[in-house]
Design a protein around this motif. Structure first.
Motif, PDB file in Angstrom:
ATOM      1  N   ASN A  48       0.842  -1.206   0.000  1.00 15.57           N
ATOM      2  CA  ASN A  48       0.000   0.000   0.000  1.00 15.57           C
ATOM      3  C   ASN A  48       0.872   1.250   0.000  1.00 15.57           C
ATOM      4  O   ASN A  48       1.692   1.406  -0.923  1.00 15.57           O
ATOM      5  CB  ASN A  48      -1.136  -0.040   1.046  1.00 15.57           C
ATOM      6  CG  ASN A  48      -0.756  -0.345   2.466  1.00 15.57           C
ATOM      7  OD1 ASN A  48      -0.253  -1.416   2.765  1.00 15.57           O
ATOM      8  ND2 ASN A  48      -0.995   0.573   3.373  1.00 15.57           N
ATOM      9  N   ASP A  49       0.762   2.126   0.951  1.00 12.75           N
ATOM     10  CA  ASP A  49       1.357   3.471   0.882  1.00 12.75           C
ATOM     11  C   ASP A  49       2.844   3.529   0.500  1.00 12.75           C
ATOM     12  O   ASP A  49       3.642   2.753   1.020  1.00 12.75           O
ATOM     13  CB  ASP A  49       1.276   4.166   2.242  1.00 12.75           C
ATOM     14  CG  ASP A  49      -0.036   3.968   2.966  1.00 12.75           C
ATOM     15  OD1 ASP A  49      -0.942   3.368   2.396  1.00 12.75           O
ATOM     16  OD2 ASP A  49      -0.135   4.426   4.109  1.00 12.75           O
ATOM     17  N   TRP A  73      -3.414  -7.236   2.911  1.00 11.73           N
ATOM     18  CA  TRP A  73      -2.781  -6.421   3.958  1.00 11.73           C
ATOM     19  C   TRP A  73      -2.470  -7.275   5.193  1.00 11.73           C
ATOM     20  O   TRP A  73      -3.277  -8.091   5.615  1.00 11.73           O
ATOM     21  CB  TRP A  73      -3.731  -5.269   4.315  1.00 11.73           C
ATOM     22  CG  TRP A  73      -3.134  -4.269   5.251  1.00 11.73           C
ATOM     23  CD1 TRP A  73      -2.436  -3.155   4.900  1.00 11.73           C
ATOM     24  CD2 TRP A  73      -3.191  -4.292   6.674  1.00 11.73           C
ATOM     25  NE1 TRP A  73      -2.040  -2.491   6.032  1.00 11.73           N
ATOM     26  CE2 TRP A  73      -2.481  -3.160   7.131  1.00 11.73           C
ATOM     27  CE3 TRP A  73      -3.735  -5.156   7.618  1.00 11.73           C
ATOM     28  CZ2 TRP A  73      -2.333  -2.861   8.490  1.00 11.73           C
ATOM     29  CZ3 TRP A  73      -3.580  -4.854   8.969  1.00 11.73           C
ATOM     30  CH2 TRP A  73      -2.886  -3.725   9.386  1.00 11.73           C
ATOM     31  N   MET A  76       2.634  -5.745   8.273  1.00  9.09           N
ATOM     32  CA  MET A  76       3.189  -4.580   7.585  1.00  9.09           C
ATOM     33  C   MET A  76       4.636  -4.285   7.981  1.00  9.09           C
ATOM     34  O   MET A  76       5.003  -4.235   9.145  1.00  9.09           O
ATOM     35  CB  MET A  76       2.316  -3.339   7.809  1.00  9.09           C
ATOM     36  CG  MET A  76       0.920  -3.470   7.228  1.00  9.09           C
ATOM     37  SD  MET A  76       0.764  -4.424   5.707  1.00  9.09           S
ATOM     38  CE  MET A  76       1.423  -3.285   4.511  1.00  9.09           C
ATOM     39  N   TYR A 106       4.142   0.712  10.360  1.00 10.87           N
ATOM     40  CA  TYR A 106       3.207   1.466   9.529  1.00 10.87           C
ATOM     41  C   TYR A 106       3.937   2.595   8.791  1.00 10.87           C
ATOM     42  O   TYR A 106       5.148   2.746   8.888  1.00 10.87           O
ATOM     43  CB  TYR A 106       2.097   2.050  10.405  1.00 10.87           C
ATOM     44  CG  TYR A 106       0.909   1.144  10.648  1.00 10.87           C
ATOM     45  CD1 TYR A 106       0.981  -0.221  10.429  1.00 10.87           C
ATOM     46  CD2 TYR A 106      -0.289   1.680  11.106  1.00 10.87           C
ATOM     47  CE1 TYR A 106      -0.129  -1.036  10.666  1.00 10.87           C
ATOM     48  CE2 TYR A 106      -1.395   0.877  11.340  1.00 10.87           C
ATOM     49  CZ  TYR A 106      -1.313  -0.486  11.130  1.00 10.87           C
ATOM     50  OH  TYR A 106      -2.406  -1.260  11.362  1.00 10.87           O
ATOM     51  N   SER A 107       3.143   3.449   8.160  1.00 11.31           N
ATOM     52  CA  SER A 107       3.710   4.492   7.295  1.00 11.31           C
ATOM     53  C   SER A 107       4.547   5.518   8.051  1.00 11.31           C
ATOM     54  O   SER A 107       4.367   5.737   9.244  1.00 11.31           O
ATOM     55  CB  SER A 107       2.580   5.212   6.562  1.00 11.31           C
ATOM     56  OG  SER A 107       2.133   4.355   5.536  1.00 11.31           O
ATOM     57  N   ARG A 175      -0.558   8.241  14.151  1.00  5.23           N
ATOM     58  CA  ARG A 175       0.337   7.622  13.170  1.00  5.23           C
ATOM     59  C   ARG A 175       0.763   8.513  11.993  1.00  5.23           C
ATOM     60  O   ARG A 175       0.355   9.641  11.859  1.00  5.23           O
ATOM     61  CB  ARG A 175      -0.280   6.343  12.627  1.00  5.23           C
ATOM     62  CG  ARG A 175      -1.615   6.504  11.916  1.00  5.23           C
ATOM     63  CD  ARG A 175      -2.030   5.128  11.359  1.00  5.23           C
ATOM     64  NE  ARG A 175      -3.300   5.167  10.670  1.00  5.23           N
ATOM     65  CZ  ARG A 175      -4.469   4.918  11.255  1.00  5.23           C
ATOM     66  NH1 ARG A 175      -4.531   4.623  12.518  1.00  5.23           N
ATOM     67  NH2 ARG A 175      -5.585   4.979  10.545  1.00  5.23           N
ATOM     68  N   GLU A 228      -5.299  10.345   7.514  1.00  2.00           N
ATOM     69  CA  GLU A 228      -4.096   9.514   7.480  1.00  2.00           C
ATOM     70  C   GLU A 228      -3.021  10.231   6.661  1.00  2.00           C
ATOM     71  O   GLU A 228      -3.301  11.169   5.911  1.00  2.00           O
ATOM     72  CB  GLU A 228      -4.403   8.148   6.850  1.00  2.00           C
ATOM     73  CG  GLU A 228      -5.453   7.355   7.622  1.00  2.00           C
ATOM     74  CD  GLU A 228      -5.684   5.934   7.110  1.00  2.00           C
ATOM     75  OE1 GLU A 228      -5.646   5.002   7.913  1.00  2.00           O
ATOM     76  OE2 GLU A 228      -5.908   5.755   5.899  1.00  2.00           O
ATOM     77  N   CYS A 229      -1.793   9.769   6.789  1.00  2.00           N
ATOM     78  CA  CYS A 229      -0.656  10.223   5.980  1.00  2.00           C
ATOM     79  C   CYS A 229      -0.662  11.727   5.684  1.00  2.00           C
ATOM     80  O   CYS A 229      -0.868  12.143   4.533  1.00  2.00           O
ATOM     81  CB  CYS A 229      -0.620   9.452   4.659  1.00  2.00           C
ATOM     82  SG  CYS A 229      -0.464   7.693   4.908  1.00  2.00           S
ATOM     83  N   TYR A 293      -4.053   7.698  -3.306  1.00  2.00           N
ATOM     84  CA  TYR A 293      -4.163   7.782  -1.847  1.00  2.00           C
ATOM     85  C   TYR A 293      -2.800   7.692  -1.180  1.00  2.00           C
ATOM     86  O   TYR A 293      -1.821   7.229  -1.766  1.00  2.00           O
ATOM     87  CB  TYR A 293      -5.064   6.633  -1.341  1.00  2.00           C
ATOM     88  CG  TYR A 293      -5.481   6.840   0.087  1.00  2.00           C
ATOM     89  CD1 TYR A 293      -6.194   7.972   0.456  1.00  2.00           C
ATOM     90  CD2 TYR A 293      -5.153   5.917   1.079  1.00  2.00           C
ATOM     91  CE1 TYR A 293      -6.563   8.185   1.788  1.00  2.00           C
ATOM     92  CE2 TYR A 293      -5.532   6.114   2.403  1.00  2.00           C
ATOM     93  CZ  TYR A 293      -6.233   7.258   2.748  1.00  2.00           C
ATOM     94  OH  TYR A 293      -6.589   7.474   4.056  1.00  2.00           O
ATOM     95  N   ALA A 294      -2.782   8.136   0.085  1.00  2.00           N
ATOM     96  CA  ALA A 294      -1.618   7.939   0.975  1.00  2.00           C
ATOM     97  C   ALA A 294      -0.334   8.492   0.359  1.00  2.00           C
ATOM     98  O   ALA A 294       0.697   7.817   0.317  1.00  2.00           O
ATOM     99  CB  ALA A 294      -1.466   6.452   1.310  1.00  2.00           C
TER     100      ALA A 294
HETATM  101  C1  FRU Z   1      -2.993   4.449   4.920  1.00  2.00           C
HETATM  102  C2  FRU Z   1      -2.689   3.615   6.166  1.00  2.00           C
HETATM  103  C3  FRU Z   1      -1.861   4.414   7.160  1.00  2.00           C
HETATM  104  C4  FRU Z   1      -1.133   3.349   7.912  1.00  2.00           C
HETATM  105  C5  FRU Z   1      -0.893   2.305   6.839  1.00  2.00           C
HETATM  106  C6  FRU Z   1      -0.943   0.895   7.329  1.00  2.00           C
HETATM  107  O1  FRU Z   1      -3.307   3.694   3.814  1.00  2.00           O
HETATM  108  O2  FRU Z   1      -3.893   3.161   6.757  1.00  2.00           O
HETATM  109  O3  FRU Z   1      -2.597   5.267   7.991  1.00  2.00           O
HETATM  110  O4  FRU Z   1       0.057   3.796   8.473  1.00  2.00           O
HETATM  111  O5  FRU Z   1      -1.885   2.491   5.861  1.00  2.00           O
HETATM  112  O6  FRU Z   1      -0.580  -0.008   6.344  1.00  2.00           O
END
Ligand code: FRU
Length: 515
Positions: A48-49, A73, A76, A106-107, A175, A228-229, A293-294
């Motif tokens: 993902n991100d 997912w 991570m 996470y991110s 986060r 987020e992010c 996204y992200a």
């Molecule tokens: C965004 C998110 C972040 C988190 C990550 C987890 O897509 O939900 O907030 O850090 O993905 O994988």
């Protein structure tokens, strides 16, 4: 001798066979019908991100949210790739792995600690004492805290700082730290979110290890969903000496096309707090497609580069775990250069593909001032396979309701990329794009408003399973994943209920970045 010769030859033969099968497997996997050819994807498993985008000593680093164990997912960790041009990427081993049973990674973001403010740089390179610092969220079952890791070998190996966590607000949803150097006060700034409260928390630090809470921002009119992010940076306003700060918040859900999307605020940051210049009720979005996204911006671009560049994950949490790829899942956008442009109704974020993308172009197919019928005759004659192409066009819908392109066309399958003259919008319509059964959200027409629709520039990137468009040099962007049949590679121009005109049209076949 002959006794030992026979088995060893067999072993040799088997080894050769095995390695060529492996090689061709690897190659064929990168040549899969839905494997993007100029968008980054993980070799296998879930992504993902984008995380920790940073340029350091000749290399762009792309870290990313990765499940090293499966195609959905979970577990991570930070995957890793490097590039010398942001276009061709090379996979590297996992950078930061989850601490099983304790927390996932996470991110977060990465910076170059040029002056060794952290005291963690060992000065291995003769020329300076710098090192790479990553700050990420350690996500436990009930608690999310910020951790620091450092690398003294150009990002190849990472050590978790013994003093972790470096920030702990005793919150379960705290986060996605993004760090930057705030030059006016010679200090580091961190923005992170309290996701469920839709609140941005701003901190500063002299050394990347000790952080002080300065202020907060939000929820700025958002009464549901998560933030987020986040990201915070300054950009010049095109054609002026003026600069503004832009606060990015990725929002889950609530985007214009439904599900997740990237929202922004324009205002100023004074080293202490962010002030939104616009009323909270005015929502600004960076992309009007379903799949962007992200986002994460690059830190420390080469001195003199002057650009602000970001990438976003091209998926949507509505279906990220079930998109119809098998061996790998998830892709990153083309890196995009960011800017601000003043429009009659205010200052807006603009985005353009990085100029390095031009290196993938093959021979140019070009037409000027032609009718739709003439353009289609010439496109057909040229026989350009439209699975990996860049299209640039200036279209004048004239008296037609709608004008644009049918891309990834084959039989009844097509994705529309066009201009609606009546709605003054640019859109992607993926209702007939191909495979749609993986989610009830897989189809849809997604659109973004343009200032005027009588003459519109479209820059369209069609990859094996995505369409990304930049209208009017970045005024509006839209990004959608699509899953057409391998042989649906047609490109056509169309205009609906009237005769639109093609002012100019260029098409380039784009090379694969994996070669
Ligand atoms: C965004 C998110 C972040 C988190 C990550 C987890 O897509 O939900 O907030 O850090 O993905 O994988």
């Amino acid at each position: 001798m002959s006794k030992s010769w026979k088995p060893s030859l067999l072993v040799l033969l088997a080894a050769v066979l095995l390695s060529t099968t492996r090689l061709s497997l690897a190659q064929s996997s990168y040549d899969e019908p839905w494997r993007p050819q100029f968008h980054f994807t993980p070799a296998k498993n879930f992504m993902n991100d984008p995380n920790g985008l940073v340029y350091y000593k000749g290399e762009y680093h792309l870290f990313y949210q990765h499940n090293p164990q499966g195609n959905v997912w979970g577990h991570m960790s930070w995957g890793h790739a490097v590039s010398t041009d942001m276009v061709h990427w090379r996979h590297l081993p996992l950078a930061i792995a989850e601490e099983e049973g304790k927390f996932m990674i996470y991110s977060g973001s990465a910076v170059v600690d040029w002056r060794n403010s952290s005291g963690l740089c060992e000065g291995r390179d003769k020329e300076d004492r710098s090192c790479l610092i990553a700050i990420y969220t350690a996500a436990g079952k009930d608690l999310q805290t910020q951790h620091l890791a450092y690398s003294n070998d150009r990002g190849r190996t990472w050590t978790n700082y013994l003093g972790n966590p470096i920030v702990d607000l005793k919150e379960p949803d705290f986060r996605d730290p993004k760090i930057f150097w705030y030059a006016p006060e010679k200090k580091w700034v961190m923005v992170a979110v309290l996701a469920d409260e839709r609140k941005l928390m701003i901190f500063d630090s002299p050394n990347l290890k000790d952080w002080k809470l300065l202020s907060s921002f939000g929820p700025a009119g958002d009464s549901a969903g998560q933030w987020e992010c986040p990201d915070l940076f300054e950009l010049p306003v095109e054609g002026t000496k003026e600069k503004k700060w832009v606060l990015i918040v990725n929002r889950n859900p609530g985007a214009p096309a439904g599900g997740t999307g990237t929202k922004y605020f324009v205002g100023w940051f004074d080293g202490l707090q962010f002030k939104n210049e616009k009323p909270a009720s005015q929502e600004l979005w960076a992309d009007y497609g379903k799949d962007f996204y992200a986002t994460n911006t690059f830190a420390d671009l080469r001195a003199g580069d002057g650009r602000k560049i970001w990438m976003g994950w091209i998926s949507n949490w509505q279906y990220a775990n079930v998109e119809p790829t098998v061996q790998w899942r998830g892709a990153q956008s083309i890196p995009r250069t960011l800017g601000l442009r003043r429009f009659p109704d205010g200052i807006r974020l603009i985005q353009q593909p990085v100029r390095e993308m031009k290196t993938l172009r093959g021979k140019e197919f070009h037409l000027e001032n032609v009718s739709v019928a003439e353009a289609n005759r010439r496109i057909k004659e040229a026989g350009i396979p439209g699975d990996t192409v860049e299209i640039q066009a200036e279209l004048m819908p004239e008296n037609s309701d709608e004008m644009g392109f049918r891309v990834r066309k084959g039989g009844a399958q097509e994705t529309l990329v066009g201009i609606s003259r009546r709605q003054k919008s640019v859109f992607i319509d993926r209702n007939k794009a191909g495979e749609l059964s993986y989610s009830k959200e897989a189809g849809g027409r997604h659109s973004g408003q343009v200032q005027q629709a009588s003459r519109v520039k479209l820059q369209i990137f069609v990859d094996r399973s995505s369409v990304e468009i930049f209208a009017n040099d970045g005024e509006v962007t839209l990004t959608d994943r699509i899953y057409p049949l391998e042989h649906s590679v047609g490109i056509e121009v169309y205009s609906l209920n009237g005769n639109g005109k093609i002012k100019s049209l260029s098409i380039w076949k784009l090379d694969s970045m994996w070669k």
